[in-house]
Design an enzyme around this catalytic site. Structure first.
Site, PDB file in Angstrom:
ATOM      1  N   HIS A  11      38.183  38.856  50.206  1.00 48.61           N
ATOM      2  CA  HIS A  11      39.353  39.578  50.389  1.00 48.61           C
ATOM      3  C   HIS A  11      39.183  40.996  50.933  1.00 48.61           C
ATOM      4  CE1 HIS A  11      41.397  36.649  47.564  1.00 48.61           C
ATOM      5  NE2 HIS A  11      42.022  36.436  48.620  1.00 48.61           N
TER       6      HIS A  11
ATOM      7  N   CYS B  21      42.015  43.210  41.673  1.00 47.18           N
ATOM      8  CA  CYS B  21      42.177  41.872  41.908  1.00 47.18           C
ATOM      9  C   CYS B  21      43.242  41.017  40.449  1.00 47.18           C
ATOM     10  CB  CYS B  21      41.271  40.745  41.562  1.00 47.18           C
ATOM     11  SG  CYS B  21      40.340  41.018  43.105  1.00 47.18           S
TER      12      CYS B  21
END
Length: 283
Positions: free
Chosen positions: A181, A275
């Site tokens: 990501h 996250c």
């Protein structure tokens, strides 16, 4: 009302303004079941010590509460072993909350507890209908939104996001194939500074980001321990992996207050502090 914020309010205009309300999920059933990123590949045989992961996650949530941040814990279920990574299941842009469209079949159902909570709290949310998009690829920078085009987030979803948010500038950032990501390699920590791992980007996109931010560059070793994936909670205070001493020192030299926390067990599955937190409200 809590701290003069309506319980169904959502707001996020940056990655570093004061965090007031955040959604998490404890790693009660966390385990590496099927390999979904490069970090998990390294720790597949060792896997996750769930008791230690819970202890480390509690260290994070206790710290957030110490700073008077409201922490909402979603219910967890055994079949959703990646549920701790709540950043992926949604993102707040301005006053709009979006529920992600997850790429991995194993993770698709993770959005259901978030939607259920939103409905219980009368919080409106939006879903995109084109392609896939995960919150780890979405970086909010005032009216500029940087979105990683990755193996998890498609250009179709990015284009739909642009159509849904005409008052924002949506900038796709092409990530190298092995980058999970955008927030694994890039993370603004103030209106001027950002953490970055240069090999994650094409020369063109690196230059675009460099024109906007003053970089603090992470090393290969720090990247492997998700050095860029810190959590800014406001007033220049940053939660970071305590083992990344060099990087933490560089941030402190820039005037940031760094809170070092051991998150090494959770990092084995490929995610760290950003996250594991979904901001709902930043002031």
């Amino acid at each position: 009302m809590k701290d003069a914020i309506r319980s169904n309010s959502t707001l996020c205009t940056s990655e570093y303004t004061a965090l007031k309300r955040v959604v998490v999920a404890p790693p009660t059933y966390m385990r590496i079941e099927s390999i979904m990123n490069q970090t998990q590949k390294q720790f597949k045989n060792e896997n996750i010590d769930q008791k230690l992961a819970m202890h480390q996650h509690t260290g994070l949530t206790d710290t957030l509460r110490d700073y008077h941040i409201e922490v909402i814990e979603l219910p967890v279920t055994p079949k959703l072993n990646e549920q701790v990574f709540t950043r992926d299941i949604g993102f707040t842009i301005g006053s709009e909350l979006f529920v992600a469209t997850m790429k991995e079949p194993l993770r698709k159902s993770e959005t259901h507890p978030l939607m259920n909570w939103c409905e219980q709290q009368s919080i409106p949310y939006h879903e995109l209908t084109s392609g896939t998009i995960e919150g780890g690829d979405v970086i909010v920078d005032d009216y500029t939104i940087w979105v990683g085009e990755s193996g998890r987030t498609s250009i179709e979803a990015i284009e739909e996001l642009r159509e849904r948010l005409p008052s924002f500038e949506i900038h796709p950032i092409q990530l190298e194939e092995n980058i999970l990501h955008l927030d694994c390699a890039f993370n603004p920590i103030s209106d001027q500074a950002a953490l970055i791992y240069p090999p994650a980007f094409t020369p063109r996109d690196f230059t675009r980001l460099q024109e906007r931010f003053d970089f603090i560059t992470v090393t290969d070793e720090e990247y492997f321990t998700l050095g860029p994936n810190v959590l800014s909670i406001g007033d220049g205070t940053i939660i970071s992996l305590k083992q990344n001493e060099r990087l933490n020192h560089l941030m402190e030299e820039r005037g940031f207050n760094v809170i070092g926390i051991d998150f090494s067990e959770i990092i084995k599955s490929g995610g760290s502090f950003r996250c594991c937190t979904l901001p709902i409200y930043r002031a």
